[in-house]
Design a protein around this motif. Structure first.
Motif, mmCIF file in Angstrom:
data_model
loop_
_atom_site.group_PDB
_atom_site.id
_atom_site.type_symbol
_atom_site.label_atom_id
_atom_site.label_comp_id
_atom_site.label_asym_id
_atom_site.label_seq_id
_atom_site.Cartn_x
_atom_site.Cartn_y
_atom_site.Cartn_z
ATOM 1 N N GLN A 75 41.039 24.870 57.110
ATOM 2 C CA GLN A 75 38.859 25.107 57.921
ATOM 3 C C GLN A 75 39.102 26.551 58.863
ATOM 4 O OE1 GLN A 75 38.804 25.045 53.865
ATOM 5 N NE2 GLN A 75 36.418 24.747 55.034
ATOM 6 N N LYS A 76 40.154 26.049 59.918
ATOM 7 C CA LYS A 76 39.354 26.761 61.108
ATOM 8 C C LYS A 76 40.202 27.921 61.218
ATOM 9 C CE LYS A 76 40.206 25.815 66.333
ATOM 10 N NZ LYS A 76 40.103 25.266 66.871
ATOM 11 N N TYR A 77 41.123 28.478 60.092
ATOM 12 C CA TYR A 77 41.974 29.486 60.615
ATOM 13 C C TYR A 77 40.641 30.300 59.135
ATOM 14 C CZ TYR A 77 45.757 32.608 58.424
ATOM 15 O OH TYR A 77 45.927 33.871 59.055
ATOM 16 N N ILE A 78 40.562 29.588 58.363
ATOM 17 C CA ILE A 78 39.685 30.309 57.426
ATOM 18 C C ILE A 78 38.071 30.810 58.126
ATOM 19 C CG2 ILE A 78 37.849 30.055 54.971
ATOM 20 C CD1 ILE A 78 40.236 28.189 53.989
ATOM 21 N N GLU A 79 38.113 29.523 58.324
ATOM 22 C CA GLU A 79 36.212 30.080 59.150
ATOM 23 C C GLU A 79 36.486 31.824 60.172
ATOM 24 O OE1 GLU A 79 35.072 26.803 60.805
ATOM 25 O OE2 GLU A 79 34.875 26.012 59.752
ATOM 26 N N ALA A 80 37.371 31.396 60.794
ATOM 27 C CA ALA A 80 38.525 32.772 62.320
ATOM 28 C C ALA A 80 38.603 33.767 60.987
ATOM 29 C CB ALA A 80 38.687 32.003 62.759
ATOM 30 N N ASN A 81 38.918 33.649 59.892
ATOM 31 C CA ASN A 81 39.164 35.672 59.590
ATOM 32 C C ASN A 81 39.052 35.651 58.055
ATOM 33 O OD1 ASN A 81 41.558 35.449 60.988
ATOM 34 N ND2 ASN A 81 41.956 33.035 60.760
ATOM 35 N N LEU A 82 37.899 34.813 57.264
ATOM 36 C CA LEU A 82 37.164 35.397 55.618
ATOM 37 C C LEU A 82 36.282 36.294 56.335
ATOM 38 C CD1 LEU A 82 36.482 34.429 53.937
ATOM 39 C CD2 LEU A 82 34.833 32.772 54.117
ATOM 40 N N ASP A 83 36.381 37.373 55.723
ATOM 41 C CA ASP A 83 35.327 38.451 55.663
ATOM 42 C C ASP A 83 34.463 37.807 54.191
ATOM 43 O OD1 ASP A 83 33.830 40.617 54.939
ATOM 44 O OD2 ASP A 83 35.280 41.774 53.891
ATOM 45 N N ASP A 84 33.069 37.365 54.264
ATOM 46 C CA ASP A 84 32.580 36.957 53.782
ATOM 47 C C ASP A 84 31.084 38.080 52.899
ATOM 48 O OD1 ASP A 84 30.807 36.868 55.755
ATOM 49 O OD2 ASP A 84 30.153 34.679 55.435
ATOM 50 N N GLU A 85 31.741 38.852 53.868
ATOM 51 C CA GLU A 85 30.853 40.215 52.838
ATOM 52 C C GLU A 85 31.668 41.430 51.771
ATOM 53 O OE1 GLU A 85 28.103 41.450 54.246
ATOM 54 O OE2 GLU A 85 27.702 39.590 56.319
ATOM 55 N N VAL A 86 30.466 41.079 50.350
ATOM 56 C CA VAL A 86 30.794 41.369 49.357
ATOM 57 C C VAL A 86 30.160 42.258 48.637
ATOM 58 C CG1 VAL A 86 30.870 40.642 46.978
ATOM 59 C CG2 VAL A 86 31.981 38.943 48.812
ATOM 60 N N SER A 87 30.344 43.442 48.387
ATOM 61 C CA SER A 87 29.986 44.626 48.108
ATOM 62 C C SER A 87 29.732 44.160 46.731
ATOM 63 C CB SER A 87 30.323 45.606 48.163
ATOM 64 O OG SER A 87 31.452 46.338 47.755
ATOM 65 N N ALA A 88 28.465 45.248 46.512
ATOM 66 C CA ALA A 88 27.842 44.903 45.162
ATOM 67 C C ALA A 88 28.749 45.861 43.535
ATOM 68 C CB ALA A 88 26.294 45.917 44.549
ATOM 69 N N GLU A 89 29.247 46.580 44.400
ATOM 70 C CA GLU A 89 30.824 47.605 43.939
ATOM 71 C C GLU A 89 31.840 46.331 43.403
ATOM 72 O OE1 GLU A 89 28.501 50.528 45.425
ATOM 73 O OE2 GLU A 89 29.483 48.346 46.575
ATOM 74 N N GLU A 90 32.451 45.282 43.965
ATOM 75 C CA GLU A 90 33.045 44.435 44.367
ATOM 76 C C GLU A 90 32.402 43.642 43.625
ATOM 77 O OE1 GLU A 90 35.653 43.545 48.056
ATOM 78 O OE2 GLU A 90 33.667 43.625 48.396
ATOM 79 N N ILE A 91 31.550 42.977 43.419
ATOM 80 C CA ILE A 91 30.984 42.276 42.104
ATOM 81 C C ILE A 91 30.742 42.602 41.039
ATOM 82 C CG2 ILE A 91 28.738 40.935 41.677
ATOM 83 C CD1 ILE A 91 28.018 40.511 43.974
ATOM 84 N N GLU A 92 30.711 44.179 40.894
ATOM 85 C CA GLU A 92 30.560 44.915 39.203
ATOM 86 C C GLU A 92 31.924 44.844 38.973
ATOM 87 O OE1 GLU A 92 28.135 48.527 37.901
ATOM 88 O OE2 GLU A 92 28.296 48.319 39.414
ATOM 89 N N THR A 93 32.614 45.688 39.835
ATOM 90 C CA THR A 93 33.828 45.165 39.625
ATOM 91 C C THR A 93 35.190 43.939 39.024
ATOM 92 O OG1 THR A 93 34.988 46.891 40.997
ATOM 93 C CG2 THR A 93 36.807 46.308 40.171
ATOM 94 N N TYR A 94 34.603 42.776 39.533
ATOM 95 C CA TYR A 94 35.043 41.726 39.285
ATOM 96 C C TYR A 94 34.176 41.460 37.905
ATOM 97 C CZ TYR A 94 37.422 36.751 38.985
ATOM 98 O OH TYR A 94 37.762 35.956 38.811
ATOM 99 N N PHE A 95 33.417 41.734 37.478
ATOM 100 C CA PHE A 95 33.290 40.953 36.291
ATOM 101 C C PHE A 95 33.002 41.605 34.880
ATOM 102 C CE2 PHE A 95 29.134 41.605 33.432
ATOM 103 C CZ PHE A 95 29.088 39.951 32.906
ATOM 104 N N GLY A 96 33.206 42.524 35.490
ATOM 105 C CA GLY A 96 33.559 43.555 34.232
ATOM 106 C C GLY A 96 35.790 43.805 34.407
ATOM 107 N N GLU A 97 35.876 42.725 34.935
ATOM 108 C CA GLU A 97 36.976 42.607 34.790
ATOM 109 C C GLU A 97 37.030 41.321 34.331
ATOM 110 O OE1 GLU A 97 38.673 42.636 38.407
ATOM 111 O OE2 GLU A 97 39.642 45.095 38.309
#
Length: 283
Positions: free
Chosen positions: A105-127
């Motif tokens: 959890q400590k490693y994730i907190e330090a390295n996680l990118d929690d920004e998700v673009s609308a394009e990423e959401i749309e692409t994942y949903f399409g797949e």
């Protein structure tokens, strides 16, 4: 992206690390058989920010819970022939799992990118759209709850049937007389939540109801309920993206977390190989 310097400290996972230190002349708070609850152990577990009164209540509850737990354990030992070595092994496994989880959890907190673009959401949903099947009916609609004694409801009825052409008259009337409204006609909403306070909640087949109706007016002894339906999605259909975009975002972020865990494990292993931190023996 930040990275942890990976260092193996093999002695950390020795059994001695997890054993509590023995202190001399401990003040005893409670005993059950051979089990002892010391004052220092209780103090360590009591939150420091509690008032004196709350601290006393916490201590009393903790002691009572501890006694009950020890009594259950002793009774269990009398009834069941436990393998103590196996139990201790499982306890250690659980403790190690907690340690590893905290490290991850400590490693994730330090390295996680929690920004998700609308394009990423749309692409994942399409797949992966087949993974997002509706478990409730949805609708785009407007809804009004009007007291039965409200004047000139015929004008309001005409306005809602003509909506959105006659939206001004609709809003003016609703602002004065409606006791409850839902006017976000571009949003998907759970249909049962719209019907919750109306007699329509008793409709058994909501899917057929949505298919057959675009305008509904129903009354009870106190109110008249006006419902205008513009679109709908039924149970079993693929959910509209705008309704589940946050859910899709959460899935993407969770996948990133899993990838970071694997990355951490791989980095630690590769560092251990490089530094000859472990050996495998042929027997």
């Amino acid at each position: 992206m930040k990275y942890y310097h990976i260092m193996l400290v093999l002695s950390l996972f020795g059994c001695e690390y997890l054993q509590p230190k023995q202190e001399e002349e401990e003040t005893v708070v409670a005993t059950v058989g051979d089990e002892v609850l010391s004052e220092s152990s209780l103090s360590e577990l009591t939150p420091a920010d509690l008032s004196q009164e709350d601290s006393a209540k916490f201590s009393e509850k903790f002691v009572n819970d501890w006694i009950k737990k020890q009594l259950m354990i002793q009774q269990a030992k009398e009834v069941i022939d436990f393998n103590e070595a196996e139990i201790q092994s499982k306890v250690l496994d659980y403790q190690y799992a907690l340690m590893v989880h905290a490290f991850e959890q400590k490693y994730i907190e330090a390295n996680l990118d929690d920004e998700v673009s609308a394009e990423e959401i749309e692409t994942y949903f399409g797949e992966k759209s087949e993974n997002f099947i509706l478990r409730q009916n949805l609708a785009k609609c407007i809804y009004f709850k009007i007291p039965s004694q409200a004047p000139q409801t015929w004008r309001f009825r005409r306005s809602i049937k003509k909506y959105p052409e006659d939206s001004i008259g609709l809003w003016e009337y609703a602002n004065v007389h409606a006791t409850k409204v839902f006017t976000e006609d571009s949003l998907w909403v759970k249909f049962d939540e719209i019907l919750l306070e109306t007699p329509l909640i008793e409709v058994s087949d909501k899917a057929q109801f949505l298919k057959r109706n675009t305008y509904v007016e129903v009354s009870d002894d106190k109110f008249t309920y006006f419902l205008r339906i513009f679109d709908y999605k039924l149970v079993g259909e693929i959910a509209p993206l705008e309704f589940i975009s946050e859910q899709v975002k959460d899935v993407i972020i969770n996948k990133r977390k899993i990838a970071l865990k694997r990355e951490l494990e791989k980095n630690i292993y590769n560092e251990a190989v490089r530094s000859n931190a472990f050996e495998i023996y042929d027997n």
